[in-house]
Motif scaffolding. Structure first.
Motif, short mmCIF file in Angstrom:
data_model
loop_
_atom_site.label_atom_id
_atom_site.label_comp_id
_atom_site.label_asym_id
_atom_site.label_seq_id
_atom_site.Cartn_x
_atom_site.Cartn_y
_atom_site.Cartn_z
N ALA A 187 0.86 -0.78 0.01
CA ALA A 187 -0.19 0.02 0.35
C ALA A 187 0.83 1.15 0.22
O ALA A 187 1.89 0.88 0.69
CB ALA A 187 -0.72 -0.48 1.29
N LEU A 188 0.36 1.89 -0.54
CA LEU A 188 2.02 3.27 -0.60
C LEU A 188 0.37 4.16 -0.52
O LEU A 188 -0.42 4.90 -1.23
CB LEU A 188 1.58 3.01 -2.72
N LEU A 189 0.75 5.26 0.57
CA LEU A 189 0.12 5.63 0.81
C LEU A 189 0.14 7.74 0.86
O LEU A 189 1.56 8.13 1.05
CB LEU A 189 -0.87 6.17 2.04
N PHE A 190 -0.34 8.65 -0.06
CA PHE A 190 -0.07 9.93 0.05
C PHE A 190 -1.03 10.63 1.55
O PHE A 190 -1.89 10.53 2.04
CB PHE A 190 -0.46 10.45 -0.99
N GLU A 191 0.44 10.88 1.94
CA GLU A 191 -0.61 11.62 3.40
C GLU A 191 -0.14 13.34 3.40
O GLU A 191 0.95 13.93 3.14
CB GLU A 191 0.53 12.03 4.42
N GLY A 192 -1.65 13.60 3.09
CA GLY A 192 -2.01 15.20 2.89
C GLY A 192 -1.36 16.66 4.33
O GLY A 192 -0.57 16.02 5.21
N PRO A 193 -1.81 17.83 4.43
CA PRO A 193 -1.73 18.71 5.46
C PRO A 193 -2.27 18.03 6.67
O PRO A 193 -1.84 17.68 7.84
CB PRO A 193 -1.75 19.84 4.84
N ALA A 194 -3.94 17.37 6.23
CA ALA A 194 -3.93 17.40 7.48
C ALA A 194 -4.31 15.45 7.74
O ALA A 194 -5.46 15.39 8.32
CB ALA A 194 -5.70 17.47 6.83
N ARG A 195 -4.90 14.83 6.62
CA ARG A 195 -4.88 13.54 6.64
C ARG A 195 -4.27 13.10 5.55
O ARG A 195 -4.05 13.33 4.78
CB ARG A 195 -6.43 13.38 6.73
N VAL A 196 -4.91 11.49 5.69
CA VAL A 196 -4.67 10.48 3.87
C VAL A 196 -5.01 11.01 2.96
O VAL A 196 -5.92 11.14 3.20
CB VAL A 196 -4.55 9.56 3.83
N ASP A 197 -5.09 11.62 2.47
CA ASP A 197 -5.38 11.76 0.68
C ASP A 197 -5.97 10.93 -0.36
O ASP A 197 -6.16 11.35 -1.00
CB ASP A 197 -4.95 13.39 0.64
N GLY A 198 -4.59 9.86 -0.26
CA GLY A 198 -4.78 9.19 -1.40
C GLY A 198 -4.39 7.69 -1.02
O GLY A 198 -3.11 7.64 -0.44
N TYR A 199 -4.40 6.63 -2.12
CA TYR A 199 -4.20 5.58 -1.93
C TYR A 199 -3.89 4.85 -3.50
O TYR A 199 -4.36 4.75 -4.41
CB TYR A 199 -4.01 4.69 -1.09
N ALA A 200 -2.21 3.90 -3.19
CA ALA A 200 -1.86 2.69 -4.17
C ALA A 200 -2.05 1.49 -3.51
O ALA A 200 -1.83 1.25 -2.76
CB ALA A 200 -1.25 3.74 -5.17
#
Length: 413
Positions: A214-227
């Motif tokens: 799982a690849l997560l994109f953590e934005g300024p406030a929370r996780v905003d996306g995954y692959a």
């Protein structure tokens, strides 16, 4: 005349699960690995499974449905997810599938689900029962990442990528998926059992690839996306030729979407990227500098059947105000047949019986095809499937059935 040796019944117990799998193994010509059965069993619903049994040969045919929701233009509705349909080869050509499918459609209607949907093993089978192609998928079979660069149009938003085992970040995956799902026609609900089935990573599912990551994109406030992705190593005389295999990319922001794909196209020792579940309007196509290098091909995904025409049409929304009378035919569910006045817009809709003159005429399968907003009413009219009874009706009504996002589907059920 001899008594009919075939008897249709609905299952009552999970104890019949093994017998069902035996029928399906015979019908599809494949064995089911024992290690895969636990998660399949966990989502199996006996009381939504119908079988036909033969006096001498036992269970010979089966059809089931999962109780889930699906996103439609402007809303989320209950939908029967039809699955596990098969007839033993020794009992084909005896009308068993027709009996099962007709019975199932009546059962779906009794469950209060206005639509049924499925992935078709062969499209020619399910058109007979009123299903229409409602969504397509674009298969990227192996894009050469050396020929592709992703274009940035702005400074990236603050955030970071994080690698993890999918089960370790299961809650994050669920949170992102639920944020995005209401806006994506064709996406299905996933309860805990469905997430377990999705994330099951038994060796038999890997087909030579690594375990899933799982690849997560953590934005300024929370996780905003995954692959969710895997990789496979390979070598040629000229060097590495590995592959990245992407199962799904779910992003709540454009920044997350771009960052995820930038990583997937930059994995060391990989030369190609495979993504079999791209949407018809996949943003990736508009990010790469050479779209043709994706090499994508088109296949059908979801087939939709309106089980309750007025309920189905009144629960979706329309891109612009619509007021049309449609004359519908339905050979299996007579309650759907007749003339219906459909009125609605982006805020609500109503579908009621009427004696007014019809503007359009079509079969229920064609309403299923346009239902998610992906199949054009004009295309069906050009194919002779939708008949225009009032001049100009197709041109006036067709854009109303469209939506700002094309329907797609991420998981085969």
């Amino acid at each position: 005349m001899a008594d009919d040796p075939y008897h249709l019944r609905t299952l009552e117990s999970i104890d019949d699960f093994t017998r069902v799998l035996d029928v399906l193994a015979a019908a599809f010509g494949e064995d089911f690995p024992a290690e895969d059965l636990a998660t399949t069993r966990s989502v199996f619903e006996p009381r939504r499974s119908h079988v036909i049994e033969h006096d001498d040969d036992g269970m010979v045919a089966h059809a089931a449905a999962y109780t889930r929701e699906v996103t439609v233009p402007g809303g989320v509705i209950p939908a029967a997810h039809v699955t596990l349909v098969g007839v033993r080869p020794t009992h084909r050509r005896r009308g068993l599938l027709t009996r099962l499918m007709a019975h199932q459609l009546r059962d779906v209607r009794e469950h209060g689900e206005p639509v049924a949907m499925l992935w078709a093993s062969e499209g020619r089978i399910y058109q007979r029962f009123g299903y229409g192609i409602a969504a397509l998928r674009h298969i990227i079979p192996g894009a050469d990442k050396r020929e592709i660069r992703l274009n940035r149009s702005s400074t990236p938003e603050a955030g970071r990528l994080r690698d993890a085992s999918p089960e370790q970040v299961r809650k994050d995956l669920q949170q992102v998926y639920e944020r995005v799902r209401p806006e994506r026609p064709g996406w299905s609900s996933r309860d805990e059992n469905w997430w377990s089935r999705l994330l099951d990573d038994s060796p038999s599912r890997r087909q030579g690839y690594t375990s899933r990551r799982a690849l997560l994109f953590e934005g300024p406030a929370r996780v905003d996306g995954y692959a969710l992705w895997r990789r496979k190593g390979d070598w040629a005389e000229t060097g590495p030729k590995g592959e990245v295999n992407v199962a799904e990319v779910v992003a709540a922001t454009p920044e997350a979407y771009l960052a995820l794909w930038e990583f997937l196209f930059s994995v060391d020792l990989a030369r190609t990227v495979r993504y079999p579940f791209a949407a018809p309007d996949e943003p990736l196509r508009y990010l790469v500098n050479e779209p043709r290098a994706l090499g994508d091909r088109v296949a059908d995904s979801l087939w939709v059947r309106l089980v309750d025409v007025p309920a189905a049409l009144s629960t979706r929304r329309f891109a612009a105000p619509v007021d049309v009378v449609i004359d519908v035919t339905d050979a299996l569910l007579p309650d759907n047949a007749g003339r219906w006045r459909l009125t609605g817009d982006a805020t609500g809709a109503a579908c009621t019986p009427t004696t007014d003159a019809a503007d359009l005429a079509c079969d229920v399968a064609d309403l299923g095809a346009v239902y998610l907003g992906g199949t054009g009413l004009g295309a069906l009219a050009a194919a002779g499937r939708v008949r225009e009874l009032r001049p100009g009706a197709v041109a006036a009504v067709a854009p109303r059935f469209g939506w700002h996002r094309a329907p797609s589907a991420l998981d085969i059920f």
